[in-house]
Enzyme design. Sequence first.
Site, PDB file in Angstrom:
ATOM      1  N   HIS A   1      26.973 -33.565 -10.739  1.00  0.00           N
ATOM      2  CA  HIS A   1      25.764 -32.911 -10.249  1.00  0.00           C
ATOM      3  C   HIS A   1      26.011 -32.172  -8.984  1.00  0.00           C
ATOM      4  O   HIS A   1      25.170 -31.814  -8.211  1.00  0.00           O
ATOM      5  CB  HIS A   1      24.603 -34.112 -10.137  1.00  0.00           C
ATOM      6  CG  HIS A   1      24.356 -34.725 -11.175  1.00  0.00           C
ATOM      7  ND1 HIS A   1      23.599 -34.211 -12.187  1.00  0.00           N
ATOM      8  CD2 HIS A   1      24.397 -36.114 -11.435  1.00  0.00           C
ATOM      9  CE1 HIS A   1      23.652 -35.186 -13.316  1.00  0.00           C
ATOM     10  NE2 HIS A   1      23.833 -36.313 -12.661  1.00  0.00           N
TER      11      HIS A   1
ATOM     12  N   ARG B   1      16.686 -23.863   2.904  1.00  0.00           N
ATOM     13  CA  ARG B   1      17.770 -23.792   4.020  1.00  0.00           C
ATOM     14  C   ARG B   1      18.824 -22.879   3.319  1.00  0.00           C
ATOM     15  O   ARG B   1      19.016 -22.487   2.305  1.00  0.00           O
ATOM     16  CB  ARG B   1      18.129 -25.062   4.282  1.00  0.00           C
ATOM     17  CG  ARG B   1      18.781 -25.640   3.109  1.00  0.00           C
ATOM     18  CD  ARG B   1      19.608 -27.148   3.460  1.00  0.00           C
ATOM     19  NE  ARG B   1      20.175 -27.593   2.256  1.00  0.00           N
ATOM     20  CZ  ARG B   1      19.495 -28.376   1.161  1.00  0.00           C
ATOM     21  NH1 ARG B   1      18.371 -28.220   1.142  1.00  0.00           N
ATOM     22  NH2 ARG B   1      20.363 -28.932   0.460  1.00  0.00           N
TER      23      ARG B   1
ATOM     24  N   LYS C   1      10.634 -33.528  -3.666  1.00  0.00           N
ATOM     25  CA  LYS C   1      10.666 -32.855  -5.024  1.00  0.00           C
ATOM     26  C   LYS C   1       9.448 -33.136  -5.894  1.00  0.00           C
ATOM     27  O   LYS C   1       9.061 -32.372  -6.369  1.00  0.00           O
ATOM     28  CB  LYS C   1      11.867 -33.454  -5.807  1.00  0.00           C
ATOM     29  CG  LYS C   1      13.469 -33.085  -5.225  1.00  0.00           C
ATOM     30  CD  LYS C   1      14.240 -33.528  -6.123  1.00  0.00           C
ATOM     31  CE  LYS C   1      15.651 -33.013  -5.961  1.00  0.00           C
ATOM     32  NZ  LYS C   1      16.136 -33.340  -4.423  1.00  0.00           N
TER      33      LYS C   1
ATOM     34  N   GLU D   1      12.044 -37.514 -15.050  1.00  0.00           N
ATOM     35  CA  GLU D   1      11.389 -36.382 -15.929  1.00  0.00           C
ATOM     36  C   GLU D   1      12.473 -36.189 -17.212  1.00  0.00           C
ATOM     37  O   GLU D   1      13.563 -36.777 -17.326  1.00  0.00           O
ATOM     38  CB  GLU D   1      11.704 -35.036 -15.307  1.00  0.00           C
ATOM     39  CG  GLU D   1      13.029 -34.649 -14.797  1.00  0.00           C
ATOM     40  CD  GLU D   1      12.941 -33.080 -13.826  1.00  0.00           C
ATOM     41  OE1 GLU D   1      11.992 -32.967 -13.343  1.00  0.00           O
ATOM     42  OE2 GLU D   1      13.932 -32.661 -13.796  1.00  0.00           O
TER      43      GLU D   1
END
Length: 227
Positions: free
Chosen positions: A126, A183, A7, A91
Amino acid sequence: MVTFGDKTKARELAIKADVSVVPGTSEPLTTTEAAVAFVEEYGLPVIIKAAKGGGGKGMRVVNKKEDLIPLFEAASSEALASFGDGGCFVERYVTNAKHVEVQVIGDGKGNVVHLWERDCSVQRRHQKIVEIAPAVHHSMEVRKAVLEDALKITKACNYKNAGTVEFLVDDQGRHYFMEVNPRVQVEHTVTEQVTGLGKNGVEHRDWEFLFMIILISLTVALRRLSM
């Protein structure tokens, strides 16, 4: 796969491609001291994410300063157990945001097209529960900007495959790049139903034929949007 599998590397590519990102650490963090330093500079809330994770693993939202260290340690531990790497990045957490993902297909030669977007904001821990295509909560201007940035970052690395470019869209219509899943995923079938185009049947066809059927599918999608 190498770039988007990490990431932080994907984030670096987004910045180079002039795609908006949420303020965050430039490298995976392995110590709580580095996480504390980030929060002291940018404030709360923040979200901790496994650098090489997915599926909601190694992810924690921090709203209180006293929760930062234990939640970072928990996310790092889960990331290590799930992915063999405990590195996490931090973040700013965008509150009240919509989660929008763009379906793309690239030929590895800099040619990438999108198959519009899906809204996957309904989630539990999530994990995506409901996928809606196309996303109906934002204006055409926001949709255009999100789609353009999805193409921008995938063209920047000569992307080859079907994939999903994910963004957050805040309540003011500002969008931020999250990650790319390089993917085929189960939610791709939602796009197949909307466009009538199956990814497995086109991944290895020549580009001219792919481009032709993309145009046809986009025409169908536009007609459905106008209904």
